[in-house]
Motif scaffolding. Structure first.
Motif, PDB file in Angstrom:
ATOM      1  N   MET A   1      -2.902  -5.224  -4.097  1.00  0.00           N
ATOM      2  CA  MET A   1      -1.634  -4.918  -4.705  1.00  0.00           C
ATOM      3  C   MET A   1      -1.106  -6.074  -5.570  1.00  0.00           C
ATOM      4  SD  MET A   1      -0.875  -1.791  -4.062  1.00  0.00           S
ATOM      5  CE  MET A   1       0.837  -1.632  -4.413  1.00  0.00           C
ATOM      6  N   PRO A   2      -1.242  -7.318  -5.157  1.00  0.00           N
ATOM      7  CA  PRO A   2      -0.715  -8.398  -6.002  1.00  0.00           C
ATOM      8  C   PRO A   2      -1.310  -8.374  -7.411  1.00  0.00           C
ATOM      9  CG  PRO A   2      -1.218  -9.246  -3.832  1.00  0.00           C
ATOM     10  CD  PRO A   2      -1.769  -7.837  -3.888  1.00  0.00           C
ATOM     11  N   LYS A   3      -2.603  -8.099  -7.522  1.00  0.00           N
ATOM     12  CA  LYS A   3      -3.242  -8.050  -8.846  1.00  0.00           C
ATOM     13  C   LYS A   3      -2.639  -6.905  -9.675  1.00  0.00           C
ATOM     14  CE  LYS A   3      -6.205  -8.954 -12.097  1.00  0.00           C
ATOM     15  NZ  LYS A   3      -5.938 -10.031 -13.022  1.00  0.00           N
ATOM     16  N   LEU A   4      -2.417  -5.771  -9.048  1.00  0.00           N
ATOM     17  CA  LEU A   4      -1.828  -4.632  -9.743  1.00  0.00           C
ATOM     18  C   LEU A   4      -0.420  -4.965 -10.232  1.00  0.00           C
ATOM     19  CD1 LEU A   4      -1.995  -1.703 -10.672  1.00  0.00           C
ATOM     20  CD2 LEU A   4      -1.234  -1.017  -8.399  1.00  0.00           C
ATOM     21  N   TYR A   5       0.376  -5.571  -9.369  1.00  0.00           N
ATOM     22  CA  TYR A   5       1.730  -5.972  -9.776  1.00  0.00           C
ATOM     23  C   TYR A   5       1.691  -6.951 -10.950  1.00  0.00           C
ATOM     24  CZ  TYR A   5       3.580  -3.847  -5.505  1.00  0.00           C
ATOM     25  OH  TYR A   5       3.916  -2.973  -4.515  1.00  0.00           O
ATOM     26  N   GLU A   6       0.744  -7.853 -10.892  1.00  0.00           N
ATOM     27  CA  GLU A   6       0.588  -8.826 -11.981  1.00  0.00           C
ATOM     28  C   GLU A   6       0.240  -8.115 -13.291  1.00  0.00           C
ATOM     29  OE1 GLU A   6      -2.572 -12.294 -13.180  1.00  0.00           O
ATOM     30  OE2 GLU A   6      -2.037 -12.099 -11.060  1.00  0.00           O
ATOM     31  N   MET A   7      -0.655  -7.147 -13.223  1.00  0.00           N
ATOM     32  CA  MET A   7      -1.043  -6.397 -14.429  1.00  0.00           C
ATOM     33  C   MET A   7       0.141  -5.621 -14.993  1.00  0.00           C
ATOM     34  SD  MET A   7      -4.828  -5.076 -13.301  1.00  0.00           S
ATOM     35  CE  MET A   7      -5.099  -4.151 -14.820  1.00  0.00           C
ATOM     36  N   ILE A   8       0.950  -5.054 -14.117  1.00  0.00           N
ATOM     37  CA  ILE A   8       2.135  -4.311 -14.559  1.00  0.00           C
ATOM     38  C   ILE A   8       3.124  -5.277 -15.210  1.00  0.00           C
ATOM     39  CG2 ILE A   8       4.152  -2.994 -13.783  1.00  0.00           C
ATOM     40  CD1 ILE A   8       2.265  -1.793 -11.599  1.00  0.00           C
ATOM     41  N   GLU A   9       3.347  -6.403 -14.549  1.00  0.00           N
ATOM     42  CA  GLU A   9       4.263  -7.413 -15.078  1.00  0.00           C
ATOM     43  C   GLU A   9       3.829  -7.913 -16.452  1.00  0.00           C
ATOM     44  OE1 GLU A   9       4.846 -11.045 -12.750  1.00  0.00           O
ATOM     45  OE2 GLU A   9       6.565 -10.019 -11.861  1.00  0.00           O
ATOM     46  N   ASN A  10       2.523  -8.094 -16.637  1.00  0.00           N
ATOM     47  CA  ASN A  10       1.982  -8.590 -17.901  1.00  0.00           C
ATOM     48  C   ASN A  10       1.756  -7.479 -18.929  1.00  0.00           C
ATOM     49  OD1 ASN A  10       1.930 -11.191 -16.898  1.00  0.00           O
ATOM     50  ND2 ASN A  10      -0.153 -10.998 -16.121  1.00  0.00           N
ATOM     51  N   GLN A  11       2.216  -6.294 -18.600  1.00  0.00           N
ATOM     52  CA  GLN A  11       2.091  -5.110 -19.458  1.00  0.00           C
ATOM     53  C   GLN A  11       0.638  -4.806 -19.819  1.00  0.00           C
ATOM     54  OE1 GLN A  11       4.886  -5.760 -22.686  1.00  0.00           O
ATOM     55  NE2 GLN A  11       6.617  -5.397 -21.342  1.00  0.00           N
ATOM     56  N   GLU A  12      -0.269  -5.079 -18.880  1.00  0.00           N
ATOM     57  CA  GLU A  12      -1.676  -4.746 -19.060  1.00  0.00           C
ATOM     58  C   GLU A  12      -1.964  -3.337 -18.542  1.00  0.00           C
ATOM     59  OE1 GLU A  12      -4.120  -7.786 -17.226  1.00  0.00           O
ATOM     60  OE2 GLU A  12      -2.660  -9.300 -17.807  1.00  0.00           O
TER      61      GLU A  12
END
Length: 49
Positions: A1-12
């Protein structure tokens, strides 16, 4: 989940791309049934009041 949240935050990744249906909370059982049976290519149902 942390990686997914990071991708969402970075608009990836835009999580709204996988939302196929929005249902009111009183139709939650219907939404779970859609996803369980994978009918009509439903990807993700969101409950929203």
């Amino acid at each position: 989940m942390p990686k997914l949240y990071e991708m969402i935050e970075n608009q990836e990744f835009d999580p709204t791309d996988i939302i196929t249906h929005k249902l009111p909370p009183e139709e939650a059982a219907k939404g779970y049934d859609f996803c369980d049976k994978k009918e009509d290519e439903k990807i993700k149902v969101v409950l929203k009041s």
